[in-house]
Design an enzyme around this catalytic site. Structure first.
Site, mmCIF file in Angstrom:
data_model
loop_
_atom_site.group_PDB
_atom_site.id
_atom_site.type_symbol
_atom_site.label_atom_id
_atom_site.label_comp_id
_atom_site.label_asym_id
_atom_site.label_seq_id
_atom_site.Cartn_x
_atom_site.Cartn_y
_atom_site.Cartn_z
ATOM 1 N N CYS A 123 0.833 -1.205 0.000
ATOM 2 C CA CYS A 123 0.000 0.000 0.000
ATOM 3 C C CYS A 123 0.867 1.255 0.000
ATOM 4 C CB CYS A 123 -0.937 -0.016 1.201
ATOM 5 S SG CYS A 123 -2.241 1.238 1.122
ATOM 6 N N CYS A 124 1.892 1.268 0.858
ATOM 7 C CA CYS A 124 2.792 2.418 0.900
ATOM 8 C C CYS A 124 3.517 2.599 -0.427
ATOM 9 C CB CYS A 124 3.815 2.249 2.022
ATOM 10 S SG CYS A 124 3.178 2.584 3.677
ATOM 11 N N CYS A 206 -0.808 8.095 7.379
ATOM 12 C CA CYS A 206 -2.178 7.954 6.904
ATOM 13 C C CYS A 206 -3.102 7.603 8.077
ATOM 14 C CB CYS A 206 -2.249 6.864 5.842
ATOM 15 S SG CYS A 206 -1.427 7.312 4.288
ATOM 16 N N CYS A 209 -3.506 3.954 9.468
ATOM 17 C CA CYS A 209 -2.282 3.307 9.959
ATOM 18 C C CYS A 209 -1.593 4.086 11.072
ATOM 19 C CB CYS A 209 -1.300 3.112 8.801
ATOM 20 S SG CYS A 209 -1.959 2.152 7.435
ATOM 21 N N CYS A 232 7.849 3.979 5.527
ATOM 22 C CA CYS A 232 6.946 3.787 4.401
ATOM 23 C C CYS A 232 7.693 3.312 3.158
ATOM 24 C CB CYS A 232 6.186 5.076 4.089
ATOM 25 S SG CYS A 232 7.221 6.419 3.461
#
Length: 236
Positions: A123-124, A206, A209, A232
């Site tokens: 995702c990062c 984010c 998270c 990240c």
């Protein structure tokens, strides 16, 4: 005209990094910024997560109008977006909103919901690392606000580095600042700060998270809590 334009045309950027890293080790942040601005001119930008505007304020004193890249992941806190808008309104900089190639809805349709929980590294990469990499392609160098005291992986970094993955120069003017020095600069200069800092979020990522941190906990323990993840990927 920048120093690069007046120097040997075949001068290798990695040579510049090595000499500058040695010459600027321990130098004040403004000295580092002046060197970078003189060397790279309009081919240098600044990246910001909009945790605070300390580095933006510092750099804009030397190079007003500099491009400030903000990666809008689609998962940011409303307070972070508000900080971005305040920075754009207050400081003499050009804020550029960098977005991933897919919206959150498109990513979830392709890869399933809550990828940040199932595979935070991916995702990062998709929502931070890859879009920033694309945005940096037009520059020769970038300013980063990383500090040695934030994570163990940053303790051996240098004030000027060769970003091998992106083939460019990375400049870390406040690398040696402590949290006390950062707090003092923010207070003395009335720097814009993300309001989440006042609500128990010393490190802001984010929204899905990031959690508040209790007094005495590691300031970054609220990032990707329980996953073992500490970066990240942008600064690795």
């Amino acid at each position: 005209m920048t120093l690069l334009e007046t120097d040997r045309p075949t001068l290798d950027l990695e040579d510049i990094v090595e000499s500058a890293a040695a010459a600027l080790a321990g130098a004040p942040a403004l000295e580092v910024i002046r060197w970078a601005a003189a060397t790279f001119g309009d081919r240098i930008c600044l990246t910001s997560s909009m945790s605070d505007a300390a580095l933006i304020h510092l750099v804009s004193k030397v190079k007003p109008g500099i491009d400030v890249l903000f990666v809008d992941t689609g998962y940011h806190f409303a307070e972070t977006i508000g900080t971005r808008d305040a920075v754009e309104a207050v400081y003499p900089v050009n804020v550029i909103n960098v977005e991933p190639s897919r919206t959150v809805a498109e990513q979830e349709a392709a890869l399933g919901p809550r990828l940040y929980g199932r595979n935070p590294d991916l995702c990062c990469h998709l929502r931070k690392v890859e879009p920033l990499g694309r945005a940096l392609e037009g520059y020769m160098a970038w300013f980063s606000g990383i500090r040695r005291d934030e994570t163990a992986s940053r303790r051996d970094r240098r004030v000027v580095e060769w970003d091998r993955r992106r083939g460019m120069v990375k400049v870390n003017p406040i690398l040696d600042w402590t949290q006390e020095e950062m707090d003092g600069y923010i207070e003395d200069n009335g720097i814009i700060v993300n309001p989440l800092h006042h609500d128990g979020y010393p490190s802001i990522g984010c929204e899905p998270c990031t959690r508040p941190v209790a007094p005495g906990e590691d300031p970054r323990s609220g990032r990707w809590a329980g996953t073992g993840k500490t970066e990240c990927g942008i600064h690795l």
